[in-house]
Scaffold this motif. Sequence first.
Motif, PDB file in Angstrom:
ATOM      1  N   PHE A  61       0.833  -1.204   0.000  1.00  0.00           N
ATOM      2  CA  PHE A  61       0.000   0.000   0.000  1.00  0.00           C
ATOM      3  C   PHE A  61       0.869   1.256   0.000  1.00  0.00           C
ATOM      4  CE2 PHE A  61      -2.747  -3.278   1.805  1.00  0.00           C
ATOM      5  CZ  PHE A  61      -3.904  -3.092   1.082  1.00  0.00           C
ATOM      6  N   LYS A  62       1.876   1.260  -0.841  1.00  0.00           N
ATOM      7  CA  LYS A  62       2.792   2.398  -0.896  1.00  0.00           C
ATOM      8  C   LYS A  62       2.249   3.482  -1.833  1.00  0.00           C
ATOM      9  CE  LYS A  62       6.197  -0.184  -2.220  1.00  0.00           C
ATOM     10  NZ  LYS A  62       7.528  -0.664  -2.676  1.00  0.00           N
ATOM     11  N   CYS A  63       2.120   4.685  -1.303  1.00  0.00           N
ATOM     12  CA  CYS A  63       1.705   5.820  -2.118  1.00  0.00           C
ATOM     13  C   CYS A  63       2.051   7.101  -1.369  1.00  0.00           C
ATOM     14  CB  CYS A  63       0.210   5.770  -2.438  1.00  0.00           C
ATOM     15  SG  CYS A  63      -0.869   5.888  -0.997  1.00  0.00           S
ATOM     16  N   PHE A 116      -1.435   2.212  -6.620  1.00  0.00           N
ATOM     17  CA  PHE A 116      -0.511   1.357  -5.877  1.00  0.00           C
ATOM     18  C   PHE A 116       0.449   0.597  -6.799  1.00  0.00           C
ATOM     19  CE2 PHE A 116      -4.023   1.283  -2.581  1.00  0.00           C
ATOM     20  CZ  PHE A 116      -3.352   2.136  -1.714  1.00  0.00           C
TER      21      PHE A 116
END
Length: 378
Positions: A61-63, A116
């Motif tokens: 869930f990298k943003c 994502f």
Amino acid sequence: MNANFNLRETFLDKTEKALFFLLSLACAFIGFPSEMSVPALAAYIFFLIAFGGVVLFNNGFKCSRYEASYISIILLFILYGMMNSLISYGNGYDFRDWLVSMVIILSLFITIAMIFSGLKVTYIINVVILVSFLWTIKVMYSVLQVIPIKSLLGIRITGVEIDAVMPYPLVAAVLTLFYLCDKNKIYYFLYAWFCFFIVIVGYKAVIAVVGLATVVYFLGGKISVSKIIFLIAISGLFISFGLYDYVLVRFDSIGGDGDRIRIEEVSAALKLFESSPFYGVGLGFSIPNTETAGLTKTYIHNSFVYLITSIGLFGLLIYSVVVLGSCLNRGKLNYLTMLLFLFLIASLTSAAFKLFQFNYLLVILLFLNLKRNELNDE
């Protein structure tokens, strides 16, 4: 150990790209609801789930903080749309009609998955153009099975192949013009092909917005000899093949029966809106079909009026934040922002905004605007 990790990472990145391409291709070939391809729909759902799964496995869930805020707004709108089902149920609307209308809302999950993902703006633009071209070939093949090529300017092809109402040529023409043509002049022919397709489909709004984008491209940026030569050449072909006359005929129809029907649809929908202006009357609502006495229809040729009637002022406010939020991220406003708004403007005279394909293209345009700063970094 590091070599194995990098190999795994590269494989998953390639898998993301492949699944996105297959998802885009499946969406393009689903077809119109009345003639829907069940295998293509099944493939679309499968690739959507697979794409989302691979994205989360590969990236988590990298943003950025802004993207996280934007995702929150999208989730709020999706939640509101789900709650809207209670209003639809209370008003007795058919479940299938509600479900078809939910495509407008559920498609936004694709934008979330793309945020994502590790997909690049340039890759997505290339996929959209390629899939749009394949779609035009598919539609043209179907049309030529029914009418000869010499009759293309005598019959609107939407009456022969209903899939032609989808807005692939609009998006592809603008992307080709602004993204590809300056890289290689050969792409002017691809742009001309999309424009030809737009003309024989005959939607006045689409012709107008692509015409506006063309003016911006040729007059708004750096003027070169190659641009002038192409503009003269394409104008000459346009006139010699009768396309100019055909466009004039289409615009002469303004105020005719088609526009009268659109006005009647808007009037009927706004009467429903007056009964519940804040929360709407529910997705999947129906209005009298003025073309067939005693029957109703669940669409109108105006996306704004449909949304404000179905989800009300409150829902429209959240939806507007979703659209505008993609444009407020860092990065200069550019042709991607222009395309997004031209796309929405064209939907004010078309009923295609409830289709899988329209909403798929819309969520892609939202993502492209959110990430448009990548183009500045090239």
